[in-house]
Design a protein around this motif. Sequence first.
Motif, PDB file in Angstrom:
ATOM      1  N   GLY A 136     122.401 -89.038 -42.680  1.00  0.00           N
ATOM      2  CA  GLY A 136     121.984 -89.797 -41.514  1.00  0.00           C
ATOM      3  C   GLY A 136     122.518 -91.211 -41.494  1.00  0.00           C
ATOM      4  O   GLY A 136     123.280 -91.644 -42.363  1.00  0.00           O
ATOM      5  N   LEU A 137     122.077 -91.944 -40.484  1.00  0.00           N
ATOM      6  CA  LEU A 137     122.419 -93.342 -40.280  1.00  0.00           C
ATOM      7  C   LEU A 137     121.132 -94.140 -40.211  1.00  0.00           C
ATOM      8  O   LEU A 137     120.301 -93.938 -39.325  1.00  0.00           O
ATOM      9  CB  LEU A 137     123.225 -93.527 -38.994  1.00  0.00           C
ATOM     10  N   ASP A 138     120.960 -95.033 -41.179  1.00  0.00           N
ATOM     11  CA  ASP A 138     119.815 -95.943 -41.218  1.00  0.00           C
ATOM     12  C   ASP A 138     120.292 -97.290 -40.692  1.00  0.00           C
ATOM     13  O   ASP A 138     121.141 -97.951 -41.299  1.00  0.00           O
ATOM     14  CB  ASP A 138     119.308 -96.062 -42.648  1.00  0.00           C
ATOM     15  N   LEU A 139     119.750 -97.698 -39.552  1.00  0.00           N
ATOM     16  CA  LEU A 139     120.243 -98.892 -38.863  1.00  0.00           C
ATOM     17  C   LEU A 139     119.125 -99.919 -38.735  1.00  0.00           C
ATOM     18  O   LEU A 139     118.055 -99.626 -38.199  1.00  0.00           O
ATOM     19  CB  LEU A 139     120.761 -98.512 -37.474  1.00  0.00           C
ATOM     20  N   ASN A 140     119.376-101.130 -39.235  1.00  0.00           N
ATOM     21  CA  ASN A 140     118.420-102.235 -39.116  1.00  0.00           C
ATOM     22  C   ASN A 140     119.154-103.478 -38.632  1.00  0.00           C
ATOM     23  O   ASN A 140     120.280-103.751 -39.050  1.00  0.00           O
ATOM     24  CB  ASN A 140     117.760-102.527 -40.465  1.00  0.00           C
ATOM     25  N   GLY A 141     118.521-104.219 -37.753  1.00  0.00           N
ATOM     26  CA  GLY A 141     119.154-105.422 -37.237  1.00  0.00           C
ATOM     27  C   GLY A 141     118.162-106.343 -36.566  1.00  0.00           C
ATOM     28  O   GLY A 141     117.051-105.953 -36.202  1.00  0.00           O
ATOM     29  N   TYR A 182     119.376 -82.477 -41.300  1.00  0.00           N
ATOM     30  CA  TYR A 182     118.910 -81.810 -42.505  1.00  0.00           C
ATOM     31  C   TYR A 182     119.294 -80.333 -42.448  1.00  0.00           C
ATOM     32  O   TYR A 182     119.458 -79.734 -41.376  1.00  0.00           O
ATOM     33  CB  TYR A 182     117.390 -81.956 -42.657  1.00  0.00           C
ATOM     34  N   LYS A 183     119.446 -79.746 -43.628  1.00  0.00           N
ATOM     35  CA  LYS A 183     119.762 -78.330 -43.747  1.00  0.00           C
ATOM     36  C   LYS A 183     119.075 -77.777 -44.986  1.00  0.00           C
ATOM     37  O   LYS A 183     119.221 -78.324 -46.072  1.00  0.00           O
ATOM     38  CB  LYS A 183     121.270 -78.105 -43.837  1.00  0.00           C
ATOM     39  N   PHE A 237     118.211 -81.885 -36.353  1.00  0.00           N
ATOM     40  CA  PHE A 237     118.541 -83.305 -36.235  1.00  0.00           C
ATOM     41  C   PHE A 237     117.379 -84.000 -35.527  1.00  0.00           C
ATOM     42  O   PHE A 237     116.777 -83.454 -34.590  1.00  0.00           O
ATOM     43  CB  PHE A 237     119.827 -83.492 -35.429  1.00  0.00           C
ATOM     44  N   SER A 238     117.039 -85.188 -35.999  1.00  0.00           N
ATOM     45  CA  SER A 238     115.951 -85.932 -35.381  1.00  0.00           C
ATOM     46  C   SER A 238     116.203 -87.423 -35.571  1.00  0.00           C
ATOM     47  O   SER A 238     117.200 -87.832 -36.184  1.00  0.00           O
ATOM     48  CB  SER A 238     114.604 -85.527 -35.994  1.00  0.00           C
ATOM     49  N   TYR A 239     115.277 -88.236 -35.081  1.00  0.00           N
ATOM     50  CA  TYR A 239     115.451 -89.685 -35.200  1.00  0.00           C
ATOM     51  C   TYR A 239     114.109 -90.387 -35.054  1.00  0.00           C
ATOM     52  O   TYR A 239     113.139 -89.845 -34.506  1.00  0.00           O
ATOM     53  CB  TYR A 239     116.435 -90.204 -34.144  1.00  0.00           C
ATOM     54  N   ARG A 240     114.084 -91.620 -35.570  1.00  0.00           N
ATOM     55  CA  ARG A 240     112.934 -92.512 -35.446  1.00  0.00           C
ATOM     56  C   ARG A 240     113.441 -93.874 -35.003  1.00  0.00           C
ATOM     57  O   ARG A 240     114.470 -94.338 -35.475  1.00  0.00           O
ATOM     58  CB  ARG A 240     112.200 -92.670 -36.784  1.00  0.00           C
TER      59      ARG A 240
END
Length: 872
Positions: A695-700, A719-720, A743-746
Motif C-alpha cells: 500500500g501507500l501510507d500518505l501523511n502531510g 491484500y491477498k 483493496f481498501s483505504y482509510r
Amino acid sequence: MKQTEIINIFTKKTLGLTFVLTAAAFAFAQEKVSISGTVVSKNNQPVPYASVSFSNKENKLFSDATLTDEKGQYTLDIVPGNYDITIEAIDYKKGLVNKQISTAGNIGALSIEPEASSTNLKTADIQGVTITVQATKPYKVELDKKTYDPSQDIVSKGGNLQDVLSNVPSVSVDTDGTVSMRGNSNVKFLINGKPSSLLGIDDGANALQSIPADQIERIEVITNPSSKFEASGTAGILNIILKKDKKIGFNGSVTGTIGYLPRTNLNTNLSWRKGNWTWFLNGGGGYQRNQSTTKNSTIQKKNDINALNVNNFPFTQSSIQDGKTKREGDNYNLNAGLTHDFSDKTSINLSGMIRSFNNDQNALNTYNEIEYRTTTHLDTNGDLIEDGPRTIENLNRTRNSIGNNKNFATQIDFGLDQKIGDNGQLFTVSGSYQTNKSDGYNVITQNTFNTTTQITEKNLINNVNTNSKTNTFIGKADYELPIGEKSKFEAGARYDYNKNTYDYLVTESNGGNPFTTRYDFTSNTVYSESILGIYAQYKSKIGEKFAYQVGLRSELSKIDIDFQNYDQNQNLVNSSVNKNYTKFFPSVFLSYDIAKNNQILINYSRRINRPRAFSLIPFMSFDDDRNYFRGNPNLNPTYENSFEVGYNLSNKKITFNPTLYFKKSEDEQNRYQYVDETGAVNTIPFNVGTETNYGLDLNGTYDPFKWWKMMLSADLYGYKNTGSFNLFPDNPETLNDFSGSGFSYRIRFNNTFKPTKNLSFQLQGFYRAAEKTAMNNRKSMYGLDLGLSQTIWNGNGTIGFNIRDIFNTRKMRNYANNAQFTREMEMQWQPRQFALSFTYRFKQGEKVDTKPKIKKDINSNTSGEDDQQGPM
C-alpha cells in the motif's frame, strides 16, 4: 442525565484528589533576590538563547539556571550565596566564572568565545539525515519513525490514550478499542520505551482508557523497527512517552474534565529541577461511564439437520441478538521518578508507576430464535435415530450479566548511564519489574420462553469468577562506540520474562437447585515466556548524501503452558505445551539526500508475531453462549518480511511524507469458525497459509494561512490471502477458505483554525472504506469530531470543549458468509460524547534545561529505551 447528577459525580469521584495532587506545589520556598545580566561574545555582541547555570557552592539545592532572550539578557530569582556560573551556547565555547551574590541587581556582562571549527561555526559542521518539521506541526517525520504531539489535538483534551490514538497518523482504532497500523492489529505497545503493566494483561480498551491524554507527551509510530528493537509486532511499535518536564525550577499543571456520557477526570503533571537532581510526578484519576450496543443476526443456510451439524444434534436455524452493555468505573494512576547526575559521565534514574481501575458492568442481551426440534436416541450400533417428527419452535431468551472487574498494576524502573572516555563511548543498563493483577466476577441470569408452547423452558443462573496475574521482569544493556565522525557501532542484550496465571471458574443453578460446577468451562492455566535477544548494528555515511545502517538481532524464545481442565466425566486433565526456538531478524536502512529537506528512505526488516497468551490458552469464555472463543496451544508464530520506500519533504508551509510498503507473512494466524451442536458460533485461531499486504501510507500538512492548519493522513492498501482449513475433515461443509484479495483505504483529515490569538477550534473527520477479509465483509464507517480551546489568564489557563462523533456514526458493521451460516453484526462501543476541561499551569518562567546530557533518561528517551536511530 440531569446536570446536578453530573456535578455530584464529579464532586464525589475527583474533588478529593485536588488536595493530594497539588500539595507539592507549595513544598519549596526560600528567600531569594532578583538578579539580571547579559551574555556577550568576544566582540561584545549579545548572545541570544544562551544557557546560564548558577551552581551554589554551599548547597546544591539552591542552584538554578535560565536562558537569555533574543537580546542576550536574562533575569533570575536566586538565593544569595557564592556561585560558580557556567555559560553555554551553540557555536560557543563553555564559559565559567565565580561570583558572590548578596543583593539584588545587575551582575554585569558574561563573555564567551566562539567555537573553533573549519567554518568557525560548530553547527555548520554537524552532519545528519534526520528530517524534522517545525515545532508548530502536530507531528514530525524522522528517519525511523513519526512522532505525534497530542498537545495540539484539541479534540482529545480531557480524554484518554484511546482518544489520542484515534488521531495519530498511520493508526486506526476500532469501536471496541482494537488498535491497528495499516490494517494490522499486531501492534506492540511500549510505555517510555518498554512493555508496561499500565496497559494491562490483554492490552484491552479498559487499559487504553485508563491513561489520561493530559499525561502523554508524545506518541512515536515506528512502522518498521530496526534490529535494536525487540522483533515482536509485525504491524510495528507504538511508543507512548509520558510527560516529564525538563524546565528548571518547579513547574506543573492541573487539568480537570467533566463530560457526558458522564466522565470526570482530575490530572496533574509536576516537576522540579535543582542542580543535578530532577523529580517528576504525574497522577490523577476519575470516573467514566460508557454504553455499548451490539446487534447480531445469524442464519444457518440449510434446513437438513444432518447436512451441517457436526454431531447430528438439533440446532438453531436462526437467531437475532440485541444487546446493550453499560459500564462505569473509577481509575487512578501515579507515575513518579527522579534523575541524578553524579558527574558529567554518570547518571542514574529511578521511577515507579501505579495504576488501578474498578469497573462495574451490566449487560442485557435478548434473543429471538427459531429452532428445529426432534427426539432422538442411539441404537445398539451407536447411530443416532429420530423418534419423532421435527418441529419448528420460536424461543425468546434474555441473558443478563452483572459483574465487576478490579485491576491493579505496579512498575518499578531503574537505569544507569555511564560515559566511557572522551570519544563518545556509552554504556547503559536498565531493569524493570512489573506486576498486574485482575479479579472479576459475573452473575449471569438466563431465561428462555417458548412462544410456541407458551412454556418457560429454562431459568439458569451462572456465576463466573476470573482471576489473573502477571509478573514481568525486563533487563537490558547497551553499548555505543563512535568510529570517526560519521560512523557508530552499537550492540546490546535484552532479557524478558513473563509469567501469567489464569483461573476460570463457572458454576450453575437451574431454578432453586444448588450451584454445581460447569466443568466444561472451568480451568487453570500457567503461561510463562522468556525471550533473550542479542543485537549488533553499524551505521555510517558515504560522502555527504548517502547513509546506511545494517543490523542483526537474534532471539531465543521459550514458552511453557501448563493447562488444567476437566473431561466429560469430570476428571481432572493436565496437559502442557512447550515451545523452544531461536530465530534471526536482520534490518537494513538506507537514505539519500536529494536536496535540502528532500530525502529518500529505503528500509527492510524481518519481524515476528508471537501468539498472545489468550490465543494459546484453550479455555472458553462463558460471557456469550452464542459466541465462543478459545485459544489453540499448538498455534505457532507468524514471520513477516517488511519493505518500505519513503520520501520526505518539508518547508515552511508544507510537509509531505508518502511511503510505499510491502509485507509478506508466513504461517498467518487466521480465525476458524464453525457452528456447534447448540447453534453457537465457535472461533479458534489456526496457522493457515500466507498473507501479502501492500500500500501507500500518505501523511502531510499544509498551512495556507497563519490562522489555518491542515493535516491529512491516508492509507491505501491491498491484500491477498491464501490457504484453507477444516477442523472436521469428514464434513466438507465445515471447510473455511481463507483465500482472497481486495483493496481498501482509510482517510483522516484535520483542520485547525485560530481566528484570534487565544481561540482555536478544530474539525477532525475520518472515513474507512469497506473491506473484505478472509472471514468477514466489513462495511464502511465515518465520523466527525469538534474541539474548541480558549486560553485565559495570560496563558496560564486553558478552557477546552469537544464533541466526539458528532453524528453518532462510529459503528462497526460486519457481514460473514460461509458454507454453514451467514451473520450480520453491528457494534457501537460508545455513543456521541462531549467534554469540558480546564487546565491551569504554574511554573517558574520559561527556563529550559539545555545542559548536555550523557543520555536521555528512561522517561525522556526520544525513541524509547531502545533508542532506535538510523544512519547518522
